[in-house]
Design an enzyme around this catalytic site. Structure first.
Site, mmCIF file in Angstrom:
data_model
loop_
_atom_site.group_PDB
_atom_site.id
_atom_site.type_symbol
_atom_site.label_atom_id
_atom_site.label_comp_id
_atom_site.label_asym_id
_atom_site.label_seq_id
_atom_site.Cartn_x
_atom_site.Cartn_y
_atom_site.Cartn_z
ATOM 1 N N TYR A 1 11.695 -7.401 2.820
ATOM 2 C CA TYR A 1 10.574 -7.177 1.899
ATOM 3 C C TYR A 1 10.466 -8.336 0.904
ATOM 4 C CZ TYR A 1 7.514 -4.505 -1.260
ATOM 5 O OH TYR A 1 6.452 -4.072 -2.042
ATOM 6 N N SER B 1 4.577 -8.403 -5.153
ATOM 7 C CA SER B 1 5.501 -7.455 -5.800
ATOM 8 C C SER B 1 6.361 -8.241 -6.800
ATOM 9 C CB SER B 1 6.406 -6.855 -4.706
ATOM 10 O OG SER B 1 7.525 -6.195 -5.254
HETATM 11 P P1 NAD Z 1 1.647 3.104 0.158
HETATM 12 O O1 NAD Z 1 2.780 3.217 1.100
HETATM 13 O O2 NAD Z 1 1.115 4.324 -0.499
HETATM 14 O O3 NAD Z 1 0.419 2.353 0.841
HETATM 15 C C1 NAD Z 1 0.540 1.366 1.835
HETATM 16 C C2 NAD Z 1 -0.601 1.586 2.811
HETATM 17 O O4 NAD Z 1 -0.603 0.502 3.768
HETATM 18 C C3 NAD Z 1 -0.447 2.880 3.605
HETATM 19 O O5 NAD Z 1 -1.643 3.629 3.520
HETATM 20 C C4 NAD Z 1 -0.180 2.421 5.022
HETATM 21 O O6 NAD Z 1 -0.675 3.298 6.016
HETATM 22 C C5 NAD Z 1 -0.893 1.073 5.031
HETATM 23 N N1 NAD Z 1 -0.411 0.201 6.092
HETATM 24 C C6 NAD Z 1 0.880 -0.073 6.413
HETATM 25 N N2 NAD Z 1 0.924 -0.875 7.473
HETATM 26 C C7 NAD Z 1 -0.358 -1.131 7.833
HETATM 27 C C8 NAD Z 1 -0.957 -1.899 8.870
HETATM 28 N N3 NAD Z 1 -0.209 -2.553 9.767
HETATM 29 N N4 NAD Z 1 -2.298 -1.941 8.934
HETATM 30 C C9 NAD Z 1 -3.064 -1.254 8.055
HETATM 31 N N5 NAD Z 1 -2.555 -0.500 7.058
HETATM 32 C C10 NAD Z 1 -1.217 -0.455 6.956
HETATM 33 O O7 NAD Z 1 2.149 2.097 -0.982
HETATM 34 P P2 NAD Z 1 1.305 1.272 -2.066
HETATM 35 O O8 NAD Z 1 2.128 1.196 -3.279
HETATM 36 O O9 NAD Z 1 -0.087 1.745 -2.178
HETATM 37 O O10 NAD Z 1 1.341 -0.176 -1.381
HETATM 38 C C11 NAD Z 1 0.285 -1.115 -1.479
HETATM 39 C C12 NAD Z 1 0.876 -2.501 -1.634
HETATM 40 O O11 NAD Z 1 1.580 -2.582 -2.887
HETATM 41 C C13 NAD Z 1 1.900 -2.882 -0.576
HETATM 42 O O12 NAD Z 1 1.659 -4.208 -0.140
HETATM 43 C C14 NAD Z 1 3.222 -2.790 -1.300
HETATM 44 O O13 NAD Z 1 4.206 -3.623 -0.744
HETATM 45 C C15 NAD Z 1 2.812 -3.225 -2.688
HETATM 46 N N6 NAD Z 1 3.722 -2.822 -3.770
HETATM 47 C C16 NAD Z 1 4.023 -1.503 -3.949
HETATM 48 C C17 NAD Z 1 4.899 -1.144 -4.947
HETATM 49 C C18 NAD Z 1 5.304 0.305 -5.172
HETATM 50 O O14 NAD Z 1 6.214 0.549 -5.962
HETATM 51 N N7 NAD Z 1 4.637 1.269 -4.544
HETATM 52 C C19 NAD Z 1 5.447 -2.121 -5.803
HETATM 53 C C20 NAD Z 1 5.110 -3.453 -5.589
HETATM 54 C C21 NAD Z 1 4.233 -3.795 -4.571
#
Ligand code: NAD
Length: 253
Positions: free
Chosen positions: A152, A139
């Site tokens: 985080y 991130s």
């Molecule tokens: P999201 O919440 O839509 O997806 C995250 C997914 O991870 C969910 O489907 C959830 O069920 C799954 N998950 C959580 N814990 C888990 C576990 N223990 N085992 C298996 N699956 C698990 O959000 P996203 O944006 O798709 O997130 C994906 C990645 O991107 C994450 O690592 C997040 O930190 C990172 N990220 C997101 C953003 C944002 O703004 N959305 C920004 C920077 C980084």
């Protein structure tokens, strides 16, 4: 098209915003895809929606070793090999200063965002094909501090360390390892963060975050999938050990 022809990819966090968008791109480019997530209902819905012969769904918690071995073995049994590992599952925790941060939430964030990545690197990479590609979703919070997101931020910095070590340890097999650093993405995770920061006025929080992005908007999940596609493909075969920022200029401003 077909930038991933005959490649087999595992995507964790596979039923989330970035996971689904990436899976669609990978499928469209000829990959076979295993979507791993702990959200049973979301996986079932996607199974119906995507309905593609080259996709499999595995219910697993990435923070557990036995679940990691489950999606490893399921993938090898179903598709015979692993070329691409998108280590993408993550949770945001809560928005509180370090002084008030609940210890149990800290433990959860560390378990999923650090231990989950660690277990994946420990058990999946040794079974990958030489010349494969590993992408870990960090991130902007993996490169800079943001108040109230201490667990985080710590976890997303930690995976950069894992990436750097895994890069060196796997270079002799031509396996490349990189981190992807999105700014805010327009999906459920940001909706949860906005509501946590201000349950009364999440839109104001969104406007505040947006004002810090020179492009004046959040990324789409598909835009993050597009950098994952590049890093998964042979077009990036000399790129390893790098932090790839995709933030609309946020960290430069
Ligand atoms: P999201 O919440 O839509 O997806 C995250 C997914 O991870 C969910 O489907 C959830 O069920 C799954 N998950 C959580 N814990 C888990 C576990 N223990 N085992 C298996 N699956 C698990 O959000 P996203 O944006 O798709 O997130 C994906 C990645 O991107 C994450 O690592 C997040 O930190 C990172 N990220 C997101 C953003 C944002 O703004 N959305 C920004 C920077 C980084």
């Amino acid at each position: 098209m077909d930038r991933l022809k005959d490649k087999v990819a595992i995507i964790t966090g596979g039923s989330g915003g970035i996971g689904v968008a990436t899976a669609k791109l990978f499928l469209a480019h000829g990959a076979k895809v295993v979507l791993v997530d702990k959200d049973k209902d979301a996986l079932a819905t996607l199974n119906k929606e995507l309905n593609h012969e080259n996709i499999r769904f595995v219910l697993a918690d990435v923070s557990k070793k036995e679940d990691t071995l489950k999606f490893l073995n399921d993938t090898l049994r179903t598709f015979g090999k692993i070329d691409i590992f998108f280590v993408n599952a993550g949770i945001e925790g809560v928005a509180r200063p370090i002084a008030d941060y609940p210890e149990d939430v800290f433990d959860k964030v560390v378990n999923v965002n650090i231990k989950g990545v660690w277990l994946g690197c420990q058990h999946i990479i040794p079974k990958m094909q030489d010349g494969g590609s590993v992408m870990i979703t960090s991130s902007v919070a993996g490169l800079k501090g943001f108040a109230n997101l201490g667990a985080y931020v710590a976890s997303k910095h930690a995976v950069v360390g894992i990436m750097k070590v895994a890069t060196i340890e796997n270079a002799s097999r031509n396996i490349r390892v990189n981190t992807i650093h999105p700014g805010p993405v327009d999906n459920d995770m940001m909706r949860r963060i906005e509501s946590d920061v201000s349950p009364e006025s999440p839109k104001t929080v969104k406007d505040g975050f947006t004002a810090t992005v020179p492009f004046g908007r959040y990324a789409t999940s598909k835009e993050i999938g597009e950098i994952a596609l590049f890093l998964a493909s042979d077009e990036s075969k000399y790129i390893t050990g790098c932090t790839h920022l995709i933030d609309g200029g946020m960290l430069t401003a």
